[in-house]
Scaffold this motif. Structure first.
Motif, PDB file in Angstrom:
ATOM      1  N   UNK A  96       0.792  -0.890   0.303  1.00 14.42           N
ATOM      2  CA  UNK A  96       0.322   0.324   0.198  1.00 14.42           C
ATOM      3  C   UNK A  96       1.014   0.845   0.121  1.00 14.42           C
ATOM      4  N   UNK A  97       0.106   2.063  -0.919  1.00 11.96           N
ATOM      5  CA  UNK A  97       0.974   3.969  -0.528  1.00 11.96           C
ATOM      6  C   UNK A  97      -0.533   4.563  -0.145  1.00 11.96           C
ATOM      7  N   UNK A  98       0.701   5.409   1.298  1.00  9.33           N
ATOM      8  CA  UNK A  98      -0.512   6.778   1.556  1.00  9.33           C
ATOM      9  C   UNK A  98       0.500   7.922   0.974  1.00  9.33           C
ATOM     10  N   UNK A  99      -0.436   8.835   0.720  1.00  6.18           N
ATOM     11  CA  UNK A  99      -0.113   9.809   0.150  1.00  6.18           C
ATOM     12  C   UNK A  99      -0.836  10.885   1.084  1.00  6.18           C
ATOM     13  N   UNK A 100      -0.652  11.531   2.323  1.00  7.90           N
ATOM     14  CA  UNK A 100      -1.019  12.327   3.140  1.00  7.90           C
ATOM     15  C   UNK A 100      -0.303  13.282   2.267  1.00  7.90           C
ATOM     16  N   UNK A 101      -1.822  15.354   2.647  1.00 10.03           N
ATOM     17  CA  UNK A 101      -2.329  16.072   1.353  1.00 10.03           C
ATOM     18  C   UNK A 101      -2.221  17.564   2.680  1.00 10.03           C
TER      19      UNK A 101
END
Length: 189
Positions: A96-101
């Motif tokens: 999985x990839x987590x992208x935090x904005x």
């Protein structure tokens, strides 16, 4: 005094770099070729700089040491598409990839872009922000924990104790720069 401070800073940073080199990360070698499919589906060609950075990032992901990389560029320079190629590599390895904005609005924009690019490839993208209802948030958290989402995009809500990733391999942090009035005025002209 300044030289002593610079030396101390250098030694601390060198120590951190050595420690990171001793840590382990999953090796994400070339896989199914979903990145090539994304290239065909994009509707535009990557610039030389974008292609170079994508290649560098994907090469870093093949190594057994954690990647620590800063991708800089103006708005619209292609940083998001570079992140998408990295997320595809992780998904090809069932990770999985987590992208935090930094803001809910930017998280939603990233979600829309990633969904548009990755859904046709059979990859699942989810959104996790504080604005979700309790029921929506629970459903999203369950999908994250079960590994049903390949990419999870959100705000700081991504890194709370209640968020349990199935197999997180890549964390991407989109850092928004804040400009003062003087700089903002120059950028708008």
């Amino acid at each position: 005094i300044a030289r002593d401070e610079l030396t101390a800073y250098y030694l601390v940073m060198k120590g951190r770099a050595l420690k990171r080199q001793q840590e382990q990360a999953p090796q994400l070698a070339r896989a199914e070729g979903l990145g090539r499919q994304l290239l065909k589906n994009l509707g535009f060609h990557l610039t030389q700089a974008q292609a170079r950075v994508v290649a560098e990032v994907l090469t870093d992901l093949e190594r057994a040491v954690p990647m620590l990389r800063l991708v800089q560029g103006d708005v619209g320079s292609g940083k998001t598409v570079v992140a998408a190629f990295a997320a595809i590599r992780a998904a090809e390895h069932k990770c999985q990839t987590a992208l935090m904005a930094p803001t809910e609005l930017l998280a939603e924009q990233h979600y829309l872009n990633f969904a548009q690019w990755l859904h046709p490839l059979g990859l699942k993208v989810g959104l996790l922000t504080g604005q979700l209802s309790a029921k929506e948030q629970k459903a999203a958290l369950d999908k994250v924990a079960a590994g049903e989402l390949d990419v999870v995009i959100g705000t700081h809500a991504l890194f709370q104790e209640k968020v349990v990733f199935h197999r997180l391999a890549l964390s991407i942090i989109d850092e928004q720069h804040r400009f003062g009035k003087r700089q903002a005025g120059r950028r708008c002209r």
